[in-house]
Design an enzyme around this catalytic site. Structure first.
Site, PDB file in Angstrom:
ATOM      1  N   GLU B  50      -6.066  -5.262  12.168  1.00  0.00           N
ATOM      2  CA  GLU B  50      -5.769  -5.585  10.547  1.00  0.00           C
ATOM      3  C   GLU B  50      -4.850  -5.336   9.773  1.00  0.00           C
ATOM      4  O   GLU B  50      -3.675  -6.066   8.478  1.00  0.00           O
ATOM      5  CB  GLU B  50      -7.021  -4.843   9.706  1.00  0.00           C
ATOM      6  CG  GLU B  50      -8.427  -6.288  10.428  1.00  0.00           C
ATOM      7  CD  GLU B  50      -9.289  -5.055  11.347  1.00  0.00           C
ATOM      8  OE1 GLU B  50      -8.637  -3.406  11.237  1.00  0.00           O
ATOM      9  OE2 GLU B  50     -10.106  -5.599  11.071  1.00  0.00           O
ATOM     10  N   PHE B 112     -24.357  -2.437   5.413  1.00  0.00           N
ATOM     11  CA  PHE B 112     -23.580  -1.936   6.226  1.00  0.00           C
ATOM     12  C   PHE B 112     -21.886  -2.843   6.461  1.00  0.00           C
ATOM     13  O   PHE B 112     -22.393  -3.372   5.891  1.00  0.00           O
ATOM     14  CB  PHE B 112     -23.902  -2.875   7.263  1.00  0.00           C
ATOM     15  CG  PHE B 112     -23.325  -2.876   9.223  1.00  0.00           C
ATOM     16  CD1 PHE B 112     -23.079  -1.591   9.591  1.00  0.00           C
ATOM     17  CD2 PHE B 112     -22.593  -3.566   9.312  1.00  0.00           C
ATOM     18  CE1 PHE B 112     -22.159  -1.293  10.407  1.00  0.00           C
ATOM     19  CE2 PHE B 112     -22.269  -3.668  10.821  1.00  0.00           C
ATOM     20  CZ  PHE B 112     -21.755  -2.700  11.003  1.00  0.00           C
ATOM     21  N   GLN B 113     -21.965  -1.379   6.362  1.00  0.00           N
ATOM     22  CA  GLN B 113     -19.677  -2.680   6.491  1.00  0.00           C
ATOM     23  C   GLN B 113     -19.969  -3.410   4.915  1.00  0.00           C
ATOM     24  O   GLN B 113     -18.937  -3.697   4.499  1.00  0.00           O
ATOM     25  CB  GLN B 113     -19.530  -3.835   7.597  1.00  0.00           C
ATOM     26  CG  GLN B 113     -19.130  -3.036   8.946  1.00  0.00           C
ATOM     27  CD  GLN B 113     -18.503  -3.350  10.312  1.00  0.00           C
ATOM     28  OE1 GLN B 113     -19.200  -4.992   9.333  1.00  0.00           O
ATOM     29  NE2 GLN B 113     -18.491  -3.088  11.285  1.00  0.00           N
ATOM     30  N   LYS B 162     -20.955 -13.523   2.501  1.00  0.00           N
ATOM     31  CA  LYS B 162     -21.053 -13.241   3.376  1.00  0.00           C
ATOM     32  C   LYS B 162     -21.739 -14.614   3.433  1.00  0.00           C
ATOM     33  O   LYS B 162     -21.898 -15.910   3.843  1.00  0.00           O
ATOM     34  CB  LYS B 162     -21.473 -12.780   3.927  1.00  0.00           C
ATOM     35  CG  LYS B 162     -22.435 -13.774   5.442  1.00  0.00           C
ATOM     36  CD  LYS B 162     -22.877 -12.684   7.230  1.00  0.00           C
ATOM     37  CE  LYS B 162     -22.520 -13.084   8.175  1.00  0.00           C
ATOM     38  NZ  LYS B 162     -23.186 -12.386   9.093  1.00  0.00           N
ATOM     39  N   MET B 471      14.878  10.364   9.908  1.00  0.00           N
ATOM     40  CA  MET B 471      15.286  10.376   8.437  1.00  0.00           C
ATOM     41  C   MET B 471      14.820  11.266   7.710  1.00  0.00           C
ATOM     42  O   MET B 471      15.913  11.779   7.166  1.00  0.00           O
ATOM     43  CB  MET B 471      14.726   9.331   7.908  1.00  0.00           C
ATOM     44  CG  MET B 471      15.012   8.724   6.126  1.00  0.00           C
ATOM     45  SD  MET B 471      16.480   8.438   5.829  1.00  0.00           S
ATOM     46  CE  MET B 471      17.139   7.244   5.773  1.00  0.00           C
TER      47      MET B 471
HETATM   48  C1  LIG Z   1      14.442   4.856   3.672  1.00  0.00           C
HETATM   49  C2  LIG Z   1      15.178   3.480   2.587  1.00  0.00           C
HETATM   50  C3  LIG Z   1      15.693   4.206   2.001  1.00  0.00           C
HETATM   51  C4  LIG Z   1      16.450   2.630   1.387  1.00  0.00           C
HETATM   52  N1  LIG Z   1      17.725   3.092   0.451  1.00  0.00           N
HETATM   53  C5  LIG Z   1      18.710   2.006  -0.010  1.00  0.00           C
HETATM   54  C6  LIG Z   1      19.605   2.020  -0.482  1.00  0.00           C
HETATM   55  O1  LIG Z   1      20.458   2.121  -0.223  1.00  0.00           O
HETATM   56  N2  LIG Z   1      19.740   0.869  -1.390  1.00  0.00           N
HETATM   57  C7  LIG Z   1      19.000  -0.551  -2.078  1.00  0.00           C
HETATM   58  O2  LIG Z   1      19.368  -1.481  -1.864  1.00  0.00           O
HETATM   59  N3  LIG Z   1      17.996   0.051  -1.436  1.00  0.00           N
HETATM   60  C8  LIG Z   1      17.459   1.017  -0.028  1.00  0.00           C
HETATM   61  N4  LIG Z   1      16.162   0.637   0.034  1.00  0.00           N
HETATM   62  C9  LIG Z   1      15.239  -0.053  -1.048  1.00  0.00           C
HETATM   63  C10 LIG Z   1      14.366  -0.302  -2.377  1.00  0.00           C
HETATM   64  O3  LIG Z   1      13.757   0.782  -2.064  1.00  0.00           O
HETATM   65  C11 LIG Z   1      13.965  -0.875  -2.995  1.00  0.00           C
HETATM   66  O4  LIG Z   1      12.920  -1.638  -2.345  1.00  0.00           O
HETATM   67  C12 LIG Z   1      15.227  -1.607  -3.170  1.00  0.00           C
HETATM   68  O5  LIG Z   1      15.680  -0.801  -3.794  1.00  0.00           O
HETATM   69  C13 LIG Z   1      14.453  -3.066  -3.834  1.00  0.00           C
HETATM   70  O6  LIG Z   1      15.505  -4.120  -4.226  1.00  0.00           O
HETATM   71  P1  LIG Z   1      15.644  -5.032  -5.097  1.00  0.00           P
HETATM   72  O7  LIG Z   1      16.308  -4.894  -6.575  1.00  0.00           O
HETATM   73  O8  LIG Z   1      15.851  -5.990  -4.696  1.00  0.00           O
HETATM   74  O9  LIG Z   1      14.036  -5.474  -5.338  1.00  0.00           O
HETATM   75  P2  LIG Z   1      13.007  -6.410  -5.196  1.00  0.00           P
HETATM   76  O10 LIG Z   1      11.866  -5.431  -4.945  1.00  0.00           O
HETATM   77  O11 LIG Z   1      13.549  -7.152  -4.185  1.00  0.00           O
HETATM   78  O12 LIG Z   1      12.338  -7.199  -6.522  1.00  0.00           O
HETATM   79  C14 LIG Z   1      12.568  -8.799  -6.740  1.00  0.00           C
HETATM   80  C15 LIG Z   1      12.957  -8.714  -8.174  1.00  0.00           C
HETATM   81  O13 LIG Z   1      13.169 -10.007  -8.159  1.00  0.00           O
HETATM   82  C16 LIG Z   1      12.491 -10.000  -9.831  1.00  0.00           C
HETATM   83  N5  LIG Z   1      12.160 -11.463  -9.601  1.00  0.00           N
HETATM   84  C17 LIG Z   1      11.224 -12.310  -8.065  1.00  0.00           C
HETATM   85  N6  LIG Z   1      10.617 -13.186  -7.603  1.00  0.00           N
HETATM   86  C18 LIG Z   1      12.575 -13.884  -8.429  1.00  0.00           C
HETATM   87  C19 LIG Z   1      12.900 -15.501  -8.835  1.00  0.00           C
HETATM   88  N7  LIG Z   1      12.417 -16.159  -8.962  1.00  0.00           N
HETATM   89  N8  LIG Z   1      13.627 -15.862  -9.920  1.00  0.00           N
HETATM   90  C20 LIG Z   1      13.990 -13.735 -11.187  1.00  0.00           C
HETATM   91  N9  LIG Z   1      13.593 -13.346 -10.379  1.00  0.00           N
HETATM   92  C21 LIG Z   1      12.750 -12.958  -9.759  1.00  0.00           C
HETATM   93  C22 LIG Z   1      11.048  -9.644  -9.754  1.00  0.00           C
HETATM   94  O14 LIG Z   1      10.216 -10.077 -10.745  1.00  0.00           O
HETATM   95  C23 LIG Z   1      11.791  -8.042  -9.444  1.00  0.00           C
HETATM   96  O15 LIG Z   1      11.826  -7.833  -9.915  1.00  0.00           O
HETATM   97  C24 LIG Z   1      15.883   1.741   0.698  1.00  0.00           C
HETATM   98  C25 LIG Z   1      14.604   1.374   1.552  1.00  0.00           C
HETATM   99  C26 LIG Z   1      14.411   2.460   2.075  1.00  0.00           C
HETATM  100  C27 LIG Z   1      12.497   2.586   2.874  1.00  0.00           C
HETATM  101  C1  LIG Z   2       3.323   5.447   7.334  1.00  0.00           C
HETATM  102  C2  LIG Z   2       5.477   6.443   7.187  1.00  0.00           C
HETATM  103  N1  LIG Z   2       4.505   7.392   6.953  1.00  0.00           N
HETATM  104  C3  LIG Z   2       5.559   8.123   6.590  1.00  0.00           C
HETATM  105  C4  LIG Z   2       6.988   8.154   6.285  1.00  0.00           C
HETATM  106  C5  LIG Z   2       8.262   8.625   6.166  1.00  0.00           C
HETATM  107  N2  LIG Z   2       9.163   8.441   6.781  1.00  0.00           N
HETATM  108  C6  LIG Z   2      10.408   7.477   5.901  1.00  0.00           C
HETATM  109  S1  LIG Z   2      11.406   8.084   7.545  1.00  0.00           S
HETATM  110  C7  LIG Z   2      10.391   8.491   8.227  1.00  0.00           C
HETATM  111  C8  LIG Z   2      11.072   8.792  10.663  1.00  0.00           C
HETATM  112  C9  LIG Z   2      11.103   7.738  10.511  1.00  0.00           C
HETATM  113  O1  LIG Z   2      11.135   8.085  12.195  1.00  0.00           O
HETATM  114  P1  LIG Z   2      12.201   7.166  13.497  1.00  0.00           P
HETATM  115  O2  LIG Z   2      10.736   5.921  13.154  1.00  0.00           O
HETATM  116  O3  LIG Z   2      11.914   6.956  14.550  1.00  0.00           O
HETATM  117  O4  LIG Z   2      13.115   6.633  12.778  1.00  0.00           O
HETATM  118  P2  LIG Z   2      14.377   7.354  12.103  1.00  0.00           P
HETATM  119  O5  LIG Z   2      14.405   8.001  11.320  1.00  0.00           O
HETATM  120  O6  LIG Z   2      14.600   8.491  13.963  1.00  0.00           O
HETATM  121  O7  LIG Z   2      15.420   6.213  12.936  1.00  0.00           O
HETATM  122  C10 LIG Z   2       9.343   8.680   7.855  1.00  0.00           C
HETATM  123  C11 LIG Z   2       8.283   9.932   9.163  1.00  0.00           C
HETATM  124  C12 LIG Z   2       6.738   6.609   5.598  1.00  0.00           C
HETATM  125  N3  LIG Z   2       8.205   6.353   5.647  1.00  0.00           N
HETATM  126  N4  LIG Z   2       5.782   5.617   6.464  1.00  0.00           N
END
Ligand SMILES: Cc1cc2nc3c(=O)[nH]c(=O)nc-3n(C[C@H](O)[C@H](O)[C@H](O)COP(=O)(O)OP(=O)(O)OC[C@H]3O[C@@H](n4cnc5c(N)ncnc54)[C@H](O)[C@@H]3O)c2cc1C
Ligand SMILES: Cc1ncc(C[n+]2csc(CCOP(=O)(O)OP(=O)(O)O)c2C)c(N)n1
Ligand SMILES: [Mg+2]
Lengths: 161, 556
Positions: B50, B112-113, B162, B471
């Site tokens: 799921e 159940f479930q 259900k 990472m």
């Molecule tokens: C490993 C990792 C590293 C990351 N590093 C970075 C990084 O370096 N830089 C980066 O930018 N991000 C990074 N992120 C992503 C970060 O965590 C956030 O998800 C991201 O920055 C949020 O983007 P956003 O501000 O565009 O918001 P979103 O989450 O896309 O939110 C959208 C916003 O727009 C608004 N909105 C929605 N619809 C409308 C509409 N029709 N009109 C007006 N407003 C609307 C919502 O209310 C909300 O405030 C990383 C993520 C991971 C997993």
């Molecule tokens: C479900 C979940 N568990 C743990 C993490 C923490 N986490 C962030 S990046 C990462 C490593 C990912 O490894 P891999 O997919 O091999 O990517 P790489 O960074 O090596 O490119 C972990 C464990 C997460 N983001 N999501």
């Protein structure tokens, strides 16, 4: 800083959980929360007392608004509201102390609602301050049991919009 | 009016909502619904878990712009959806999830479930419903779709007792919703729009900071006009890559923790930051006090709670990005902004994104992204898992259109990528869909290879195999003295695994063999896996350490 919010909500299942959950999830501080029916059976009114500065209050209000079943939120201005708590206090007392306690109750316009050989139950309504003062005075006799509703409030003079 | 059973009412309601694709996994509590599906022409994709099912619906929603729909049974079926709901909630993705529930007479009896999925999912959905009376069913579905797709979109869950799916009632789909407590604001306030226009016309160094809200709103044309009319440089969050073509002079690409140096430096210098559907996430701002500290801020967002949530703003505008920009554009003066343009050009020349490469046979991950960009002419939809590979995918490929980059941003869900790529391909059958996966992440929902194979979904799975949870290892290298605690993760033989699923697979560890393998995988008619061996300890640069200011970038 405490704020009193009057929140009208649709009476749908889970609406209380949604609101309580929002407060804990967003790390907001709730002092008290009261729910009751209103003149319209489909709508309940919650009186929520929150703790926090203006910024916190703004987020609380905006996040509450996002809940689908929240209809309206008004912050009540403490200077123009009627605000009430209700308490029930069971005070320990000997036969000799009875009249003294009844006198205190009278001063606070509180009612004696139950009399037992070694205790009295007092019901009082009023503002938080008043009830605290009453509780303080009764403490000397020994408080056996205590329950308090938390604040409910409405604006004076006009129907809340 | 026709009399239908609950299952049939759901199918008919879905048709009314223009749904033609659903993702799901059957079980006892939804068996009536599955029976109704059997007779319908609704296309149903059976996942393998799921979590895979809901991420596929999410990928479908992101690539197509429609509402994703998924189905799971009661108990474990519902609880397996939870990560997918949270993921969609964080990134504002419209989903409607149906879950089975035990019969209404059994609810609360530990049947159940039985699991209280409306209770469990409360904090990770935009809204949810429990339906215990068939008379409420059609109206609830109507409301769920309306809530999921309007305002700030998000996932909505409908829990179905259900007996409701068994019962029979007249089918009458309401024309309109009646939700007195839900009234999103679409139009921006006139006065605020005028204020914003004045601020923009007066600014010497304006900067657009554009986020996922602009993608949701479909505002690419208006964004482009904003950029080009007054020559305003633009940086985007991870959620909006490609909203404006990244190969243009005024494009600064991504900002934030792993953003480009030029984007981050521009935010330090700008005197007017125009935030458009972006939520000042901590991955973007770093230390808040230092973020855009020279600038006034205009913030356009449809969610009033986002305005000023993290940072005070001078000109807040609540409304839909596209509509607000349409209103605003006529007031914006055409301008050259020569000195600022020159400065942007300088920053881009002086601090380009770069990496070290040599003539050896080592395959650098950044190089792979550039090769994919070249091979697909920058036209493919790139889906990612979570980790270093995700960041390289964001940095070293030039995105040119919205919805071209699909990733788990807010929740950072490893295991999102593979099922999301499947959904993204189903949502855009004509596009080439390439999954950039980490060797760790892909193992989290690897079972969905079965789904890709069963429906011959032609996604190209590129595994960046560094034998590490890279990472996390990078953080351990920088901040924990290389104490690699539990980040070495032996991978299975991905080629054998692909074989077992009947999927074309190949492993490559020499740079000279990369292009041919890439071509073969891309041209293969059906899903394909490329297991690419990259250096074990390659790092993502630049990087702003968590909590530091954007001026304190390391490397690059
Ligand atoms: C490993 C990792 C590293 C990351 N590093 C970075 C990084 O370096 N830089 C980066 O930018 N991000 C990074 N992120 C992503 C970060 O965590 C956030 O998800 C991201 O920055 C949020 O983007 P956003 O501000 O565009 O918001 P979103 O989450 O896309 O939110 C959208 C916003 O727009 C608004 N909105 C929605 N619809 C409308 C509409 N029709 N009109 C007006 N407003 C609307 C919502 O209310 C909300 O405030 C990383 C993520 C991971 C997993
Ligand atoms: C479900 C979940 N568990 C743990 C993490 C923490 N986490 C962030 S990046 C990462 C490593 C990912 O490894 P891999 O997919 O091999 O990517 P790489 O960074 O090596 O490119 C972990 C464990 C997460 N983001 N999501
Ligand atoms: Mg890895």
């Amino acid at each position: 800083m405490t704020h009193i919010l009057s929140v009208s909500v649709l009476n749908k299942p889970g609406v209380l959980t949604r609101i309580a959950g929002l407060f804990s999830r967003r790390n907001f501080n709730i002092e008290s929360l009261n729910v009751g029916k209103t003149e319209n059976p489909e709508i309940s009114r919650m009186t929520i007392v929150v703790n926090g500065d203006e910024k916190v209050l703004e987020q609380v209000t905006k996040q509450l608004h996002k809940l689908i079943n929240v209809l309206k939120i008004t912050e009540l201005d403490k200077n123009s509201i009627v605000e009430r708590d209700l308490i029930l206090i069971r005070v320990k007392c000997t036969r000799k102390q009875r009249s003294e306690i009844i006198q205190i109750a009278d001063t606070f316009r509180a009612q004696i609602v139950d009399v037992a050989p070694d205790s009295l139950m007092i019901e009082a309504t009023g503002t938080e301050d008043k009830l605290e003062a009453l509780t303080e005075l009764l403490r000397d006799f020994g408080i056996a049991e205590f329950v308090r509703t938390g604040t409910v409030a409405l604006s004076r003079g006009q129907a809340a919009k | 009016m026709p009399k239908l059973n609950g299952g049939e009412i759901i199918i008919e309601s879905l048709k009314k909502e223009n749904v033609d694709v659903v993702f799901g996994y059957p079980g006892g509590a939804v068996i009536n619904l599955y029976d109704a599906l059997y007779n319908s022409n609704m296309k149903h994709y059976l996942g393998r878990h799921e979590q895979g099912v809901i991420h596929a619906a999410d990928g479908y929603a992101r690539s197509s712009g429609k509402v994703g729909v998924c189905i799971a049974t009661s108990g474990p079926g519902g609880t397996n959806l939870v990560t997918g709901l949270a993921n969609a909630q964080m990134d504002s993705i419209p989903l409607v999830a149906f879950t089975g529930q035990v019969s209404s007479s059994l609810i609360g009896k530990d049947a159940f479930q039985e699991a209280d999925i409306t209770g469990i999912s409360l904090p990770v959905t935009k809204h949810n419903f429990l339906v215990t009376d068939i008379k409420d069913l059609a109206r609830t579905i109507k409301e769920a779709f309306y809530i999921a797709r309007t305002g700030r979109p998000g996932p909505v869950l409908i829990d179905l007792a259900k007996d409701v799916t068994q019962a029979v009632a007249e089918f009458d789909y309401p024309e309109r919703v009646n939700l007195p407590g839900y009234k999103p604001t679409f139009e921006g306030h006139k006065l605020q729009i005028n204020k914003a226009a004045k601020a923009i016309n007066d600014a010497k160094k304006p900067l657009l900071y554009v986020g996922g809200g602009a993608v949701i709103s479909g505002a690419q044309a208006e964004i482009r006009q904003m950029v080009e009319k007054a020559k305003i440089p633009i940086t985007t969050t991870l959620m909006a890559l490609g909203i404006y073509p990244e190969d243009q002079d005024l494009a600064l690409e991504m900002l934030g923790m792993h953003g480009t140096q030029y984007a981050n430096k521009a935010t330090l210098e700008t005197d007017l930051l125009i935030a458009v559907g972006a939520r000042f996430d901590d991955r973007v701002t770093g230390k808040l006090e230092e973020f855009a500290s020279q600038a006034d801020i205009i913030q356009i967002d449809i969610d009033p709670a986002e305005i000023g949530k993290n940072l005070d703003v001078e000109v807040p505008i609540v409304g839909d990005v596209k509509r607000v920009l349409k209103e605003l554009l006529p007031y914006i003066e055409e301008k050259e902004n020569g000195a600022w343009q020159q400065r942007i050009k300088e920053l881009k020349e002086k601090y380009p994104l770069k990496y070290e490469d040599d003539d050896s046979e080592t395959i650098k991950p950044q190089y792979i992204m550039e090769e994919i960009d070249k091979y697909t002419k920058g036209d493919a939809t790139i889906v990612t898992e979570v980790g270093q590979h995700q960041m390289w995918a964001a940095q070293f490929h030039k995105y040119k259109k919205p919805r071209q980059f699909i990733t788990s941003g807010g929740l950072g869900t490893m295991g999102y990528g593979l099922p999301a790529a499947i959904g993204a391909q189903i949502g855009q059958p004509e596009e080439k869909v390439v999954l950039i996966a980490g060797d760790g992440s892909i193992q989290m929902n690897i079972q969905e290879l079965g789904t890709a194979q069963a429906y011959n979904i032609p996604i190209k799975i590129i595994i960046f195999n560094n034998k590490y949870l890279g990472m996390v290892r990078q953080w351990q290298e920088f901040f924990f003295d290389k104490r690699y605690s539990s980040t070495k993760i032996p991978a299975p033989d991905f080629v054998k695994m692909g074989d077992a699923y009947g999927i074309w697979s190949k492993s490559v560890d020499k740079k000279s063999e990369l292009d041919a393998a890439l071509k073969e995988a891309m041209e293969h008619d059906g899903p394909a896996i490329l297991d690419l061996h990259i250096p074990e300890e390659e790092n993502v640069y630049p990087m702003v350490p968590a909590g530091a200011g954007l001026k304190d970038m390391i490397g690059g």
